[in-house]
Design a protein around this motif. Sequence first.
Motif, mmCIF file in Angstrom:
data_model
loop_
_atom_site.group_PDB
_atom_site.id
_atom_site.type_symbol
_atom_site.label_atom_id
_atom_site.label_comp_id
_atom_site.label_asym_id
_atom_site.label_seq_id
_atom_site.Cartn_x
_atom_site.Cartn_y
_atom_site.Cartn_z
ATOM 1 N N GLU A 12 0.852 -1.186 0.000
ATOM 2 C CA GLU A 12 0.000 0.000 0.000
ATOM 3 C C GLU A 12 0.887 1.236 0.000
ATOM 4 O O GLU A 12 1.947 1.238 0.626
ATOM 5 N N VAL A 13 0.455 2.245 -0.721
ATOM 6 C CA VAL A 13 1.164 3.518 -0.758
ATOM 7 C C VAL A 13 0.220 4.612 -0.277
ATOM 8 O O VAL A 13 -0.992 4.533 -0.467
ATOM 9 N N ALA A 36 4.502 1.815 -8.139
ATOM 10 C CA ALA A 36 4.618 2.842 -7.099
ATOM 11 C C ALA A 36 5.914 3.628 -7.252
ATOM 12 O O ALA A 36 5.928 4.852 -7.104
ATOM 13 N N LEU A 37 6.993 2.939 -7.573
ATOM 14 C CA LEU A 37 8.264 3.630 -7.779
ATOM 15 C C LEU A 37 8.221 4.522 -9.009
ATOM 16 O O LEU A 37 8.720 5.644 -8.988
ATOM 17 N N GLU A 43 5.775 6.665 0.575
ATOM 18 C CA GLU A 43 5.362 6.035 1.828
ATOM 19 C C GLU A 43 4.705 4.699 1.527
ATOM 20 O O GLU A 43 3.727 4.634 0.788
ATOM 21 N N PHE A 44 5.255 3.644 2.128
ATOM 22 C CA PHE A 44 4.818 2.284 1.848
ATOM 23 C C PHE A 44 4.451 1.556 3.143
ATOM 24 O O PHE A 44 5.005 1.845 4.193
ATOM 25 N N ARG A 45 3.532 0.586 3.054
ATOM 26 C CA ARG A 45 3.233 -0.310 4.162
ATOM 27 C C ARG A 45 2.709 -1.623 3.591
ATOM 28 O O ARG A 45 2.305 -1.698 2.422
ATOM 29 N N LEU A 55 11.941 -1.278 1.210
ATOM 30 C CA LEU A 55 11.934 -1.361 -0.244
ATOM 31 C C LEU A 55 13.282 -1.903 -0.711
ATOM 32 O O LEU A 55 14.324 -1.379 -0.344
ATOM 33 N N LEU A 56 13.250 -2.945 -1.525
ATOM 34 C CA LEU A 56 14.476 -3.582 -2.006
ATOM 35 C C LEU A 56 14.388 -3.847 -3.507
ATOM 36 O O LEU A 56 13.302 -3.872 -4.073
ATOM 37 N N GLY A 57 15.539 -4.065 -4.120
ATOM 38 C CA GLY A 57 15.583 -4.431 -5.528
ATOM 39 C C GLY A 57 15.275 -3.311 -6.490
ATOM 40 O O GLY A 57 14.903 -3.556 -7.624
#
Length: 102
Positions: A12-13, A36-37, A43-45, A55-57
């Motif tokens: 979720e953003v 999202a990116l 803001e993420f959850r 956040l990865l990758g």
Amino acid sequence: MAVEREKMYECEVKRRRVKEGGGYEPFWKVKEVAVALSDSDTEFRCKDCFGEVKLLGRNGKAGTIPYVEHKLIADSEFCIGGLLFKKATDGREPKTSAKPVE
């Protein structure tokens, strides 16, 4: 031996929308992490337990897809989307994060 990583490709953003009567109000929207990116969300959850995620990758290497994973082990243990919850054999019930992102 490679360590198995928790990889969730949706989260979720936090977004804003116009309130009735004027002004803005925040709300959470489910999105794919890559989208999202590209939309410059910040803001993420977790979409299932509402806990903090990291956040990865997102380094842009060829063949990599951005993803999120839980910051807290307890969230992964009791989130229906968490790797530790999926691996558990004790019949535990899913629950929301003890520290949800508001």
